[in-house]
Design a protein around this motif. Structure first.
Motif, PDB file in Angstrom:
ATOM      1  N   GLU A   1       0.825  -1.210   0.000  1.00  0.00           N
ATOM      2  CA  GLU A   1       0.000   0.000   0.000  1.00  0.00           C
ATOM      3  C   GLU A   1       0.858   1.259   0.000  1.00  0.00           C
ATOM      4  O   GLU A   1       0.529   2.248  -0.665  1.00  0.00           O
ATOM      5  CB  GLU A   1      -0.929  -0.003   1.213  1.00  0.00           C
ATOM      6  CG  GLU A   1      -2.022  -1.076   1.138  1.00  0.00           C
ATOM      7  CD  GLU A   1      -2.862  -1.119   2.405  1.00  0.00           C
ATOM      8  OE1 GLU A   1      -2.487  -0.428   3.380  1.00  0.00           O
ATOM      9  OE2 GLU A   1      -3.880  -1.837   2.410  1.00  0.00           O
ATOM     10  N   ALA A   2       1.970   1.215   0.749  1.00  0.00           N
ATOM     11  CA  ALA A   2       2.867   2.374   0.760  1.00  0.00           C
ATOM     12  C   ALA A   2       3.491   2.600  -0.614  1.00  0.00           C
ATOM     13  O   ALA A   2       3.618   3.742  -1.068  1.00  0.00           O
ATOM     14  CB  ALA A   2       3.958   2.184   1.814  1.00  0.00           C
ATOM     15  N   VAL A   3       3.887   1.512  -1.276  1.00  0.00           N
ATOM     16  CA  VAL A   3       4.470   1.636  -2.611  1.00  0.00           C
ATOM     17  C   VAL A   3       3.442   2.196  -3.591  1.00  0.00           C
ATOM     18  O   VAL A   3       3.741   3.082  -4.408  1.00  0.00           O
ATOM     19  CB  VAL A   3       4.988   0.268  -3.097  1.00  0.00           C
ATOM     20  CG1 VAL A   3       5.371   0.321  -4.576  1.00  0.00           C
ATOM     21  CG2 VAL A   3       6.192  -0.169  -2.269  1.00  0.00           C
ATOM     22  N   THR A   4       2.198   1.692  -3.509  1.00  0.00           N
ATOM     23  CA  THR A   4       1.148   2.188  -4.397  1.00  0.00           C
ATOM     24  C   THR A   4       0.875   3.664  -4.156  1.00  0.00           C
ATOM     25  O   THR A   4       0.734   4.456  -5.105  1.00  0.00           O
ATOM     26  CB  THR A   4      -0.136   1.377  -4.190  1.00  0.00           C
ATOM     27  OG1 THR A   4       0.118  -0.001  -4.473  1.00  0.00           O
ATOM     28  CG2 THR A   4      -1.241   1.871  -5.115  1.00  0.00           C
ATOM     29  N   ALA A   5       0.796   4.054  -2.881  1.00  0.00           N
ATOM     30  CA  ALA A   5       0.555   5.459  -2.558  1.00  0.00           C
ATOM     31  C   ALA A   5       1.677   6.353  -3.074  1.00  0.00           C
ATOM     32  O   ALA A   5       1.434   7.451  -3.591  1.00  0.00           O
ATOM     33  CB  ALA A   5       0.390   5.630  -1.050  1.00  0.00           C
ATOM     34  N   GLU A   6       2.917   5.883  -2.955  1.00  0.00           N
ATOM     35  CA  GLU A   6       4.050   6.678  -3.439  1.00  0.00           C
ATOM     36  C   GLU A   6       4.036   6.779  -4.962  1.00  0.00           C
ATOM     37  O   GLU A   6       4.342   7.828  -5.530  1.00  0.00           O
ATOM     38  CB  GLU A   6       5.359   6.057  -2.949  1.00  0.00           C
ATOM     39  CG  GLU A   6       6.611   6.830  -3.327  1.00  0.00           C
ATOM     40  CD  GLU A   6       6.674   8.200  -2.666  1.00  0.00           C
ATOM     41  OE1 GLU A   6       7.536   8.999  -3.058  1.00  0.00           O
ATOM     42  OE2 GLU A   6       5.850   8.471  -1.758  1.00  0.00           O
TER      43      GLU A   6
END
Length: 385
Positions: free
Chosen positions: A165-170
């Motif tokens: 989720e963090a990678v997608t948000a970034e």
């Protein structure tokens, strides 16, 4: 060092069996249970060999108990097979950490050895009691091991999900930044290039002005791209000192006038109006408000076919309001099908718990309005109750 503990365990088992031949089964069982602490290193590194050692040692302790003790049923109840609890402890750790197939085989072998030892050395009612105790102890240790394994796997799955989720948000953040930065600049460059191409023969002064605008916009875009790339590389431990140099400040509402000037060069005059108490804003709110204005002006230049538009910025006590209105040809829908501009605006506003409305006006033209909540100001007066 770990195998030294294994050797010490075997030595302790030998002392229990040969050094205290007349001690009770309880003493032998407790001694064997305490001796398993010497195998902590082996259990952590090689749980299967550790289980084999404990099975051998516990069986040796039970077999080495004097026959006179075996005949005493009360002693059997108290601890004749207490040493097998050490086997259950190691088995529980093995179930929690090893593969399911290895755990199943280890549990089956442990159960067979324990039942065989109980069948050979227990007598009468003592046989039934010890079988029940052995089954319950092994079931408890395996259950605890399974629960520990499931909790660890669940925690690992949650960590993987958080990372994804963090990678997608970034990725979405980078996509929004690149879109908002590049789309506006490329739109200005395309219009200026078209103007320059049309008047280069008849109005060379105006063509030179268009080329200067293209150069300035290109340099500004390259600077913004470099700032974004340096920001990404700063997370790399191997980045060079130049790549770790301080970044230029991100744009904000203070740069709207400059943005309006570049839009005017593209043929659309922007009337900027500010109201409320102008003050420094949190960086994320300031940047998002600027990007919303930038993307709205890009859409005006590209789609509205109008010479004028208005930008209104209101610094409220509790929220920041940004509005971009034009009197152009409007649109049949909110423009989301044309690209990612309004989608990116909605994402920015949603991340700040704000509200965005974008769509054609009944009187003609298009309107983009965003309301972004502001944090409470330090030192703000509190109403008396």
């Amino acid at each position: 060092m770990a195998w030294a503990g294994g050797a010490a365990y075997l030595l302790m088992v030998g002392l229990l069996v040969g050094g205290a031949p007349r001690a009770s089964g309880t003493v032998h069982g407790v001694g064997s249970l305490l001796a398993v602490s010497l195998l902590v290193g082996v259990v952590r590194r090689n749980p299967l060999p550790a289980l084999a050692l404990v099975l051998f040692g516990s069986t040796a302790v039970v077999a080495g108990t004097p026959s006179s003790v075996h005949a005493d049923l009360s002693v059997g109840y108290q601890g004749q097979f207490l040493s097998f609890l050490a086997v259950d402890l190691v088995l529980g750790f093995l179930v929690a950490t090893c593969a399911r197939r290895a755990s199943t085989v280890a549990a089956a072998v442990s159960l067979a050895v324990q039942l065989l030892a109980i069948g050979v050395f227990a007598h009468g009612d003592n046989l039934t009691v010890n079988v029940v105790i052995a089954l319950l102890a092994m079931a408890a240790s395996c259950t605890v091991g399974l629960l520990s394994r499931e909790r660890r796997e669940h925690a690992a799955a949650l960590r993987s999900q958080e990372v994804a989720e963090a990678v997608t948000a970034e990725r979405l953040r980078i996509a929004r930044e690149l879109h908002d930065m590049v789309a506006h600049s490329i739109g200005i460059i395309a219009i200026q290039a078209g103007v320059g191409g049309r008047v280069i023969d008849t109005q060379p002064a105006e063509a030179r002005e268009a080329l200067r605008a293209i150069e300035a916009t290109s340099r500004e875009t390259l600077s913004g791209l470099r700032r974004t790339l340096v920001s990404l590389r700063q997370a790399d431990p191997g980045a060079t000192a130049s790549e770790r140099s301080p970044l230029a400040p991100s744009p904000g509402l203070a740069d709207v006038d400059r943005l309006a000037a570049s839009t005017a060069d593209a043929g659309t005059h922007v009337d900027v109006r500010r109201s409320g108490e102008q003050r420094p804003l949190p960086a994320d709110i300031d940047l998002s408000a600027y990007r919303i204005v930038q993307e709205a002006l890009t859409n005006v230049v590209r789609h509205a076919d109008t010479a004028r538009c208005r930008v209104a910025i209101d610094y409220g006590d509790e929220e920041l309001s940004v509005e971009v209105v034009d009197d152009g040809r409007g649109a049949a829908q909110d423009g989301s099908a044309r690209g990612f501009g309004i989608i990116g605006m909605r994402e920015r506003v949603a991340l700040l718990n704000g509200h965005l409305s974008a769509g054609p006006r009944t009187e003609g033209g298009f309107r983009v309005a965003a309301r972004l909540p502001l944090p409470a100001r330090i030192g703000a007066p509190v109403e008396a109750r």
